[in-house]
Design an enzyme around this catalytic site. Structure first.
Site, mmCIF file in Angstrom:
data_model
loop_
_atom_site.group_PDB
_atom_site.id
_atom_site.type_symbol
_atom_site.label_atom_id
_atom_site.label_comp_id
_atom_site.label_asym_id
_atom_site.label_seq_id
_atom_site.Cartn_x
_atom_site.Cartn_y
_atom_site.Cartn_z
ATOM 1 C CG ASN A 22 21.310 5.173 -7.883
ATOM 2 O OD1 ASN A 22 20.950 6.016 -8.698
ATOM 3 N ND2 ASN A 22 20.454 4.533 -7.107
ATOM 4 N NE ARG A 106 17.817 3.170 -10.243
ATOM 5 C CZ ARG A 106 16.996 4.027 -9.656
ATOM 6 N NH1 ARG A 106 17.475 5.047 -8.982
ATOM 7 N NH2 ARG A 106 15.693 3.874 -9.755
ATOM 8 C CG HIS A 195 11.152 0.587 -8.438
ATOM 9 N ND1 HIS A 195 9.882 0.946 -8.015
ATOM 10 C CD2 HIS A 195 11.965 1.612 -8.104
ATOM 11 C CE1 HIS A 195 9.921 2.136 -7.448
ATOM 12 N NE2 HIS A 195 11.180 2.557 -7.486
ATOM 13 N NE ARG A 256 8.001 9.447 -7.989
ATOM 14 C CZ ARG A 256 8.850 8.448 -8.165
ATOM 15 N NH1 ARG A 256 8.430 7.317 -8.681
ATOM 16 N NH2 ARG A 256 10.118 8.580 -7.832
ATOM 17 C CD GLU A 399 16.675 -0.938 -6.308
ATOM 18 O OE1 GLU A 399 16.281 -0.528 -7.422
ATOM 19 O OE2 GLU A 399 16.486 -0.318 -5.246
#
Length: 413
Positions: A22, A106, A195, A256, A399
Site C-alpha cells: 500500500n 492497493r 474503501h 475532510r 484490507e
C-alpha cells in the site's frame, strides 16, 4: 474487465505467499501473508520517505519475533521497497523466494474499467495513470509502488486491487450526478466510492456473524477511520456509498469536510479570493474534525468533551449527526436492513461513537446494549441485545487480507 496477458510473468507452482503493498505519497505499508492458512508472516511500515527523519518499522509475525527499526533518510519509494525487501530477507522471507506467488497492490481509483482484481501489464498501468486527474492524491503514489515492485520482480505477477471496484455494482441512478450528461461523460464525473476492499470484507464477515449467506443479507457498513465512508450492501452487492468522484464526499472525516454545498467553493473564490488549490487544501486537509475543533483524534476529542470543551462537543455532535443521516438514508435505500456494522479505527474502538450514532433510532429497529458495546475486543461481535430487530455489530476490517485473497485467487486460477 478481462484480465490481459501477464507479459511473461508466472507464479511458481505451489507458491502460496502474497506480498501486499500500500504505497502512499510518503509512506509504504506492507504485509506478507501465506494463503494456505491466511496467516501473516511479516508486516512493516516505511514512513516519511524523502525526509531526513525517515523510519522503517518491520515486524516478523511468524514465530513471535520482535519489531526492528531503521532510522535515517530513505530518499524515494524505490529505496523504501528495497529496504523492506532486505528486512524480509533477514527473516528468510525474501522477495526472491520461490514461495512468493504474487505482489498485490492497493490502487485507490480504478474508474469504470477495472471492476475486479487485475494483473498489471503496461496497458493496465497506462490506464491507471489516465485516472490520475480523478485521484490526484492517491493514484500517483500507487503507481510509484507498482513501478518499483515490477522492477524488483519483473518475472512475478503483480495484481492491482482497486478501492473503487466493489462499488461498481451501484445502479446508474445512484452513481450519476445530476449534471449535463455529455460534460460528465467527457470528464469521467460520477460517483465511484472508495474503501471498497474494506466494505467488501466487512459486509461478508457480517453475514458470517449472522450465520447467513452474503446474498441473503442487507447491511449498512460504516467504515470510520481518519477517512470515513458508508455503504449500503444488498445481497453482497454495493447499491450506494457515501464517497463520490473523490474521497471528499460523504461523512465528516478527520480532515475532510464530507458533504458540502458546491457553491461554497465559488463563494470562497469570489469573496475570499482563494485559489482552487487553496480551496482543495481547505476541504481535504483543514476541515472535518480538525477544522471544527483542532483535533482529528477521536480519543482526544472525547477527552475534551468529557472535560466540557464546547468546540469539541460541537464537532462530535456534527460527526454523529452526519452518521445518523446516512444510517437513516441507507435504511430507506435498502428497504430491509439486517445489520448496521461499525469498522476501522474509530468504528472498532470508540464505544461513545457507536452509542451516540444508534441512539434515537429505535423506530428503525436499532438498539445498542451498553455492556456489550463497552467490551474491547479484536473479534467480530454483536453489540445489540437479542430482542433488537436489526443487529448492530463491530467487525474489524482487514484490507490487507482482502487484497491478498483477491490477488491469490486471480493468480492461482
Amino acid at each position: 474487465m478481462t484480465t490481459p496477458k501477464t507479459e511473461d510473468t508466472a507464479t511458481t507452482p505451489g507458491a502460496t505467499r502474497v506480498l501486499v503493498l500500500n504505497s502512499g505519497s510518503s509512506s509504504v505499508k506492507y504485509q506478507l501473508l501465506d494463503m494456505r492458512d491466511r496467516s501473516r508472516l511479516a508486516s512493516g511500515l516505511v514512513e516519511r520517505i524523502g525526509e531526513e527523519t525517515s523510519r522503517l518499522v518491520h515486524t516478523p509475525l511468524a514465530g513471535g519475533g520482535e519489531s526492528r527499526e531503521r532510522h535515517g533518510r530513505i530518499p524515494d519509494h524505490d529505496a523504501a521497497l528495497k529496504a523492506a525487501a532486505e528486512e524480509l530477507a533477514a527473516d528468510g522471507l525474501g522477495l526472491d523466494s520461490p514461495e512468493l506467488a504474487a505482489i498485490g497492490h492497493r490502487v485507490v481509483h480504478g474508474g469504470l474499467r477495472f471492476t475486479e482484481p487485475t494483473v498489471i501489464t503496461d496497458e493496465v498501468l497506462k490506464e491507471i495513470e489516465r485516472l490520475v486527474p480523478v485521484a490526484p492524491l492517491h493514484n500517483p503514489a500507487n503507481i510509484t509502488g507498482i513501478r518499483t515492485a515490477r522492477a524488483l520482480r519483473p518475472d512475478l505477477p503483480q495484481v492491482a486491487v482497486f478501492d473503487t471496484a466493489f462499488h461498481t455494482t451501484m445502479p446508474e441512478y445512484a452513481a450519476r450526478y445530476a449534471i449535463d450528461v455529455e460534460t460528465a461523460d467527457a470528464h469521467r464525473i460520477r460517483r465511484y466510492g472508495f474503501h471498497g476492499t474494506s466494505h467488501a470484507y466487512v459486509s461478508r464477515k457480517a453475514a458470517e456473524l449472522l450465520e447467513k449467506a452474503p446474498e441473503d443479507v442487507n447491511v449498512v457498513v460504516l467504515h470510520l477511520g481518519n477517512g470515513a465512508s458508508a455503504s449500503a450492501v444488498a445481497g453482497g452487492r454495493c447499491v450506494e456509498t457515501s464517497m463520490g468522484l473523490t474521497p471528499l464526499e460523504g461523512l465528516v472525516m478527520g480532515t475532510r469536510s464530507g458533504d458540502i454545498d458546491p457553491a461554497v467553493t465559488f463563494h470562497l473564490k469570489r469573496v475570499a479570493g482563494m485559489s482552487a488549490d487553496e480551496i482543495d487544501e481547505l476541504l481535504n486537509k483543514k476541515s472535518g474534525l480538525v477544522g471544527l475543533c483542532g483535533d482529528n483524534d477521536m480519543r482526544e476529542i472525547r477527552r475534551r468533551v468529557d472535560e466540557g470543551d464546547e468546540r469539541a462537543a460541537l464537532a462530535f455532535d456534527i460527526y454523529i449527526h452526519r452518521l445518523k443521516k446516512y444510517i437513516g438514508a441507507y435504511s430507506a435505500v435498502l428497504g430491509r436492513v439486517d445489520a448496521v456494522v461499525f469498522t476501522a479505527g474509530v468504528g472498532e474502538n470508540s464505544a461513545p461513537v457507536r452509542q451516540a450514532a444508534i441512539a434515537g433510532l429505535e423506530e428503525l429497529g436499532l438498539v445498542v446494549d451498553a455492556d456489550l458495546n463497552a467490551v474491547r475486543s479484536g473479534e467480530a461481535r454483536l453489540i445489540s441485545p437479542n430482542y433488537a430487530r436489526v443487529a448492530v455489530a463491530v467487525v474489524p476490517t482487514d484490507e490487507e487480507l482482502e487484497i491478498a485473497g483477491q490477488t491469490f485467487a486471480l493468480v492461482d486460477n
